[in-house]
Each structure stands twice: as structure tokens, then as C-alpha cells.
Design a protein around this motif. Structure first.
Motif, PDB file in Angstrom:
ATOM      1  N   TYR A 196     -27.904 -40.031 -28.379  1.00 61.01           N
ATOM      2  CA  TYR A 196     -27.179 -40.763 -29.436  1.00 61.01           C
ATOM      3  C   TYR A 196     -26.125 -41.701 -28.862  1.00 61.01           C
ATOM      4  N   LYS A 197     -26.247 -41.953 -27.553  1.00 60.16           N
ATOM      5  CA  LYS A 197     -25.207 -42.757 -26.864  1.00 60.16           C
ATOM      6  C   LYS A 197     -24.949 -44.079 -27.613  1.00 60.16           C
ATOM      7  N   ASN A 198     -26.039 -44.691 -28.117  1.00 59.76           N
ATOM      8  CA  ASN A 198     -25.865 -46.009 -28.767  1.00 59.76           C
ATOM      9  C   ASN A 198     -25.667 -45.909 -30.275  1.00 59.76           C
ATOM     10  N   ASN A 199     -25.827 -44.753 -30.829  1.00 58.64           N
ATOM     11  CA  ASN A 199     -25.571 -44.629 -32.279  1.00 58.64           C
ATOM     12  C   ASN A 199     -24.917 -43.297 -32.599  1.00 58.64           C
ATOM     13  N   PRO A 200     -23.648 -43.131 -32.129  1.00 61.18           N
ATOM     14  CA  PRO A 200     -22.928 -41.879 -32.375  1.00 61.18           C
ATOM     15  C   PRO A 200     -22.721 -41.569 -33.850  1.00 61.18           C
ATOM     16  N   ASP A 201     -22.672 -42.632 -34.681  1.00 59.92           N
ATOM     17  CA  ASP A 201     -22.451 -42.367 -36.115  1.00 59.92           C
ATOM     18  C   ASP A 201     -23.612 -41.586 -36.708  1.00 59.92           C
ATOM     19  N   ASP A 202     -24.830 -41.900 -36.235  1.00 63.76           N
ATOM     20  CA  ASP A 202     -26.001 -41.152 -36.737  1.00 63.76           C
ATOM     21  C   ASP A 202     -25.890 -39.682 -36.330  1.00 63.76           C
ATOM     22  N   PHE A 203     -25.343 -39.460 -35.126  1.00 62.54           N
ATOM     23  CA  PHE A 203     -25.178 -38.064 -34.675  1.00 62.54           C
ATOM     24  C   PHE A 203     -24.181 -37.344 -35.579  1.00 62.54           C
ATOM     25  N   LEU A 204     -23.090 -38.016 -35.923  1.00 60.53           N
ATOM     26  CA  LEU A 204     -22.082 -37.385 -36.790  1.00 60.53           C
ATOM     27  C   LEU A 204     -22.675 -37.031 -38.150  1.00 60.53           C
ATOM     28  N   VAL A 205     -23.520 -37.920 -38.676  1.00 59.47           N
ATOM     29  CA  VAL A 205     -24.168 -37.628 -39.974  1.00 59.47           C
ATOM     30  C   VAL A 205     -25.039 -36.387 -39.835  1.00 59.47           C
ATOM     31  N   ARG A 206     -25.736 -36.300 -38.690  1.00 52.42           N
ATOM     32  CA  ARG A 206     -26.603 -35.132 -38.452  1.00 52.42           C
ATOM     33  C   ARG A 206     -25.759 -33.845 -38.436  1.00 52.42           C
ATOM     34  N   MET A 207     -24.611 -33.913 -37.818  1.00 47.94           N
ATOM     35  CA  MET A 207     -23.753 -32.711 -37.767  1.00 47.94           C
ATOM     36  C   MET A 207     -23.177 -32.413 -39.157  1.00 47.94           C
ATOM     37  N   LEU A 208     -22.842 -33.438 -39.914  1.00 43.18           N
ATOM     38  CA  LEU A 208     -22.318 -33.210 -41.276  1.00 43.18           C
ATOM     39  C   LEU A 208     -23.376 -32.548 -42.154  1.00 43.18           C
ATOM     40  N   ASN A 209     -24.633 -32.838 -41.869  1.00 42.95           N
ATOM     41  CA  ASN A 209     -25.710 -32.249 -42.683  1.00 42.95           C
ATOM     42  C   ASN A 209     -25.833 -30.740 -42.472  1.00 42.95           C
ATOM     43  N   LEU A 210     -25.105 -30.231 -41.472  1.00 46.37           N
ATOM     44  CA  LEU A 210     -25.130 -28.770 -41.215  1.00 46.37           C
ATOM     45  C   LEU A 210     -24.130 -28.037 -42.112  1.00 46.37           C
ATOM     46  N   LEU A 211     -23.212 -28.785 -42.715  1.00 38.48           N
ATOM     47  CA  LEU A 211     -22.105 -28.120 -43.427  1.00 38.48           C
ATOM     48  C   LEU A 211     -22.597 -27.250 -44.576  1.00 38.48           C
ATOM     49  N   ASP A 212     -23.659 -27.667 -45.228  1.00 41.17           N
ATOM     50  CA  ASP A 212     -24.135 -26.858 -46.366  1.00 41.17           C
ATOM     51  C   ASP A 212     -24.582 -25.468 -45.919  1.00 41.17           C
ATOM     52  N   ILE A 213     -25.390 -25.412 -44.859  1.00 39.01           N
ATOM     53  CA  ILE A 213     -25.870 -24.080 -44.425  1.00 39.01           C
ATOM     54  C   ILE A 213     -24.724 -23.277 -43.816  1.00 39.01           C
ATOM     55  N   ILE A 214     -23.795 -23.975 -43.156  1.00 40.90           N
ATOM     56  CA  ILE A 214     -22.630 -23.264 -42.589  1.00 40.90           C
ATOM     57  C   ILE A 214     -21.826 -22.612 -43.704  1.00 40.90           C
ATOM     58  N   GLN A 215     -21.692 -23.374 -44.807  1.00 40.88           N
ATOM     59  CA  GLN A 215     -20.948 -22.855 -45.964  1.00 40.88           C
ATOM     60  C   GLN A 215     -21.738 -21.709 -46.606  1.00 40.88           C
ATOM     61  N   LYS A 216     -23.024 -21.907 -46.767  1.00 42.60           N
ATOM     62  CA  LYS A 216     -23.850 -20.894 -47.453  1.00 42.60           C
ATOM     63  C   LYS A 216     -23.843 -19.562 -46.691  1.00 42.60           C
ATOM     64  N   GLU A 217     -23.950 -19.647 -45.360  1.00 41.12           N
ATOM     65  CA  GLU A 217     -23.967 -18.427 -44.541  1.00 41.12           C
ATOM     66  C   GLU A 217     -22.563 -17.991 -44.125  1.00 41.12           C
ATOM     67  N   GLU A 218     -21.540 -18.704 -44.652  1.00 42.48           N
ATOM     68  CA  GLU A 218     -20.131 -18.372 -44.307  1.00 42.48           C
ATOM     69  C   GLU A 218     -19.953 -18.246 -42.787  1.00 42.48           C
ATOM     70  N   LEU A 219     -20.378 -19.306 -42.098  1.00 47.88           N
ATOM     71  CA  LEU A 219     -20.344 -19.283 -40.628  1.00 47.88           C
ATOM     72  C   LEU A 219     -19.097 -19.924 -40.038  1.00 47.88           C
ATOM     73  N   ALA A 220     -18.330 -20.642 -40.830  1.00 46.80           N
ATOM     74  CA  ALA A 220     -17.101 -21.261 -40.293  1.00 46.80           C
ATOM     75  C   ALA A 220     -16.135 -21.573 -41.426  1.00 46.80           C
ATOM     76  N   GLU A 221     -14.831 -21.437 -41.113  1.00 50.03           N
ATOM     77  CA  GLU A 221     -13.771 -21.810 -42.062  1.00 50.03           C
ATOM     78  C   GLU A 221     -13.221 -23.191 -41.748  1.00 50.03           C
ATOM     79  N   PHE A 222     -13.290 -23.535 -40.464  1.00 49.26           N
ATOM     80  CA  PHE A 222     -12.691 -24.797 -40.024  1.00 49.26           C
ATOM     81  C   PHE A 222     -13.760 -25.732 -39.471  1.00 49.26           C
TER      82      PHE A 222
END
Ligand SMILES: O=C(O)CC1=NCN=C1
Ligand SMILES: [Zn+2]
Length: 421
Positions: free
Chosen positions: A191-217
Motif C-alpha cells: 500500500y506504499k502508494n495508496n496508504p488511504d486505501d489501507f486505512l479504509v481496509r483497517m476501518l472496515n475491521l471496526l464492526d467485527i472488532i466491536q461485535k466480538e468486543e475485541l478492543a476498547e481503543f
């Protein structure tokens, strides 16, 4: 009036309760209430008595612990660790000695990215066993509450693998854990040339993280050649919009203004802050954001410059300390050593240091109402130290001063003196 306890700790030379409301700032951070010749009673894992030793004459207990005039404090809190990772990076030491910078090693594909490779390869079980080993060692240093981050996956499976290890440790280990998603820890090569796409990919994890209560922060590494202020703002605002609390690796190496961003976003903590500007410190002072300082990282990276703790404390900032335990920039679990670095390099007083590793560290991970203090009704997370006064711990550096650790009233660490053979 007799009283019956599960455990009674008597003959305490100095008891640090860290009493008070909220995080310690300004004058409160500079003064440390000490109860001399004290005793603490524990019932059902909670603090049930705090008072003078002579009051315990008619008390009874299933277990009496004689503190023999020693120092007793709350269990320590480490509010910033990268606890879960595969492999190690001792091979980088020679590069550092040759003057290759942390960011240069990262740019060459080493550093965080080399730990990412090792972590992706490791199984969940291997990561669990390794993290448990490090957590056992933290507990032996008197640390009873620990924040732990992901950030060595930079892909869905491995980030979730790390967070599931943290959740399993929370369920199986005596130490209380607080989990942070740091998927935005570095930019993977693809993702060296498109870090924003990588950030979107990581943001897409928030739903499952929330559902499985895997992180508070949710946290992000805001740094040159990693994520910019603008990217960090977008990322953390998206996390806040989903209900996560946020923290930020800010102004660690270069001064990008991450300190100001932490305050702007209402981050629970801004971490590192070595390059915090005067304006940033002023903004911090007027906020509820805790400054988490990591002197072990400055030491290990061979930096001349340390965070301006004195200016922060004088300005009224609530300062906490942490190990930043990680394989690349601070490979140590020893929070007591950070107390010594805080004295020697951050010029913090013993009184300020003790607030920074207990109550303020607890507030930096939203555990201020349950950790970092000895108060009636709270969990009995207690350390008995092999020292008679609180100034001795930061003074005598590089060793483990713990004698006994109680977690929720149960003795979980008992360190004897070496019996002479
Ligand atoms: O280098 C590492 O593994 C941990 C780190 N992240 C940001 N600064 C240090
Ligand atoms: Zn860190």
C-alpha cells in the motif's frame, strides 16, 4: 469491635493509597499522601479496611501478612504496550549502533514490518504463549493492569488474531488487560502508494472488532513516513463515530502536531509526545487528555531529547508513564526501570512518578475508577515492596524491588531473597 478479614496486611511502613478524585495534576501530582505504620484489610478480593496498625489489635484474618515496615502501594498500571507479537529484533541492534535511524530501518522494510512478518507466521496459540510469558514477567514487576495493542498484522486475519489473544489473556490471566486496535501501525509495502486505501481496509475491521468486543481503543502511529496528521484525524474520527475511545502515537520522533490533534479529538491519551510543542502542552493542560510518556523508548532509540515532562507537569497536564514494551523501540517489561528513567531523564520527582505509574496510568486507559488506587471497596490489587520508602524504587534502578503482589486479594507473586546456599 472485632473485624474478620480474609487477609490482613499489617506493619506497613509506608502505605501509598493514591487517594483523591480523578487524575492527579499540578499540585496534587507533586504531593503524595503517605500513611505510616498502617494496615490494610481484604475481604472477598476487595479492600475492606485502611488504617493505622494499632487499630488492628482485635482484628482477625484467615491470613496475616506482616509487611515488616515495608512500602505498600496499589498494583502498577502499564498503559501502553505492544504485548502481542511474533519474533524479535535483536538483529537491528547492530544497525542502530551503526547509526541507522528507527525510521530508516522501517523504510528499508525492517522494524515494525519485520515483526509483522513474524506475527503473520505465528499461530494464535504461539502468540498467546509468548504474550503470556511477557505478561507473567510484567506481573512479577508489580504490574496488575496492562494495555495491549494489536498492530503487527496490518491485515484482517492477523490483526484479529492478535486481538483475540488479548481477549483470551483477559479471560485466563490474573492481570487485567485493556485492548487497543492499532491496525494503523505502519503502511504495508503493497500500500506504499495508496496508504488511504489501507486505512479504509483497517476501518472496515471496526464492526467485527466491536461485535466480538475485541478492543476498547483505537490508536494510530502519526509519524513521518507513516500516517499524516490528516490521515490520523480521519482515521480516529471514524473510530470515534463508531463509539471507540481513541489514543494516538504522537510526536514520537518528528513534531507533526500530534499532541494538538490528541486534544482536538478528545483522545483519552496522547502517547510519546517527545516533540510536543509549547502550544501542544498548553492545549493538553486545558484538556482531559492524559500524557503517556515513554522514556524507555527515547533511551533505547539513543535520543538526546526526552518528553518535556517538567513543562507538562508545571502546566497542569496529567502525566502517566509506560514501558511501550515492543520488540523494536523498547524491548523491556520493566515499568520500575521507567520510574528510574522518569527520575533521571524526565526530571520527575518520586511523588510525581508514583502518580504516573498508578492513578494517572489508570485514567490513561479509562480504568481510573477501578485501578491505581487503594480505596475501600476497590479490587485489592496491592504490591508489597522490598523497600521501606517510596523514593527508593526510582532511585535504585534496573532491578525488581517487588516482594509480594496480590491481585484481587490473592497472592500471585511471592519473591524471596536468594537463600544463601
Ligand atoms: O517499533 C515497534 O515495533 C513499535 C513502535 N511503534 C511505534 N513506535 C514504536
Ligand atoms: Zn507504542
Amino acid at each position: 469491635m472485632t473485624k474478620h478479614f480474609d487477609t490482613l496486611i499489617v506493619n506497613i511502613g509506608q502505605l501509598l493509597t493514591m487517594e483523591g478524585d480523578g487524575p492527579a495534576k499540578g499540585e496534587r501530582m507533586k504531593t503524595l499522601p503517605v500513611l505510616e505504620h498502617a494496615a490494610v484489610g481484604i475481604k472477598d478480593g476487595k479492600i475492606a479496611f485502611i488504617g493505622k496498625n494499632e487499630e488492628t489489635k482485635n482484628f482477625h484474618a484467615d491470613r496475616m501478612i506482616n509487611a515488616s515496615g515495608k512500602l505498600v502501594s496499589p498494583g502498577l498500571v502499564d498503559p501502553h504496550t505492544h504485548l502481542v507479537f511474533g519474533g524479535s529484533r535483536e538483529h537491528e541492534l547492530v544497525l542502530k549502533q551503526q547509526g541507522v535511524s528507527y525510521l530508516e530501518i522501517l523504510k528499508r522494510g525492517g522494524g515494525i514490518l519485520s515483526t509483522v512478518q513474524a506475527t503473520r507466521k505465528a499461530s494464535e496459540e504461539e502468540l498467546f504463549e509468548k504474550a503470556k510469558f511477557h505478561l507473567d514477567r510484567m506481573l512479577s514487576y508489580g504490574v496488575t493492569t496492562v494495555e495491549a495493542k494489536s498492530g503487527y498484522g496490518l491485515d484482517e486475519d492477523t490483526e484479529l488474531k492478535q486481538l483475540r489473544v488479548i481477549k483470551r489473556l483477559q479471560n485466563e490471566h490474573p492481570v487485567d488487560l485493556v485492548s487497543t486496535f492499532l491496525g494503523a501501525h505502519a503502511i504495508p509495502p503493497e500500500y506504499k502508494n495508496n496508504p488511504d486505501d489501507f486505512l479504509v481496509r483497517m476501518l472496515n475491521l471496526l464492526d467485527i472488532i466491536q461485535k466480538e468486543e475485541l478492543a476498547e481503543f483505537v490508536d494510530i502511529f502519526c509519524e513521518t513516513d507513516v500516517f499524516t496528521i490528516e490521515q490520523s484525524r480521519m482515521f480516529l474520527q471514524a473510530a470515534e463515530a463508531k463509539g471507540f475511545n481513541v489514543k494516538i502515537h504522537a510526536d514520537e520522533i518528528d513534531s507533526l502536531g500530534g499532541t494538538e490533534l490528541a486534544v482536538e479529538l478528545g483522545a483519552v491519551s496522547g502517547d510519546h509526545l517527545v516533540g510536543a510543542s509549547a502550544a501542544g502542552i498548553e492545549r493538553l493542560a486545558g484538556s482531559d487528555t492524559i500524557a503517556v510518556l515513554l522514556p524507555g523508548t527515547s533511551f533505547y532509540l539513543g535520543k538526546e531529547k526526552y518528553a518535556r515532562a517538567r513543562d507538562m507537569i508545571e502546566a497542569g497536564v496529567a502525566v502517566a508513564l509506560a514501558t511501550d514494551f515492543n520488540p523494536g523501540s523498547s524491548p523491556t517489561e520493566n515499568l520500575q526501570l521507567m520510574m528510574s528513567f522518569a527520575a533521571l531523564k524526565l526530571k520527575m520527582t518520586p511523588e510525581e512518578i508514583w502518580h504516573a505509574v498508578t492513578v494517572n496510568a489508570a485514567y490513561a486507559i479509562n480504568r481510573g475508577e477501578e485501578a491505581g488506587r487503594i480505596a475501600l471497596g476497590r479490587k485489592a490489587d496491592i504490591v508489597i515492596w522490598d523497600a521501606t520508602n517510596y523514593a527508593y524504587i526510582p532511585y535504585h534502578y534496573g532491578v525488581n524491588h517487588v516482594k509480594t503482589v496480590l491481585k484481587k486479594g490473592k497472592v500471585v507473586v511471592e519473591r524471596g531473597r536468594n537463600d544463601a546456599t
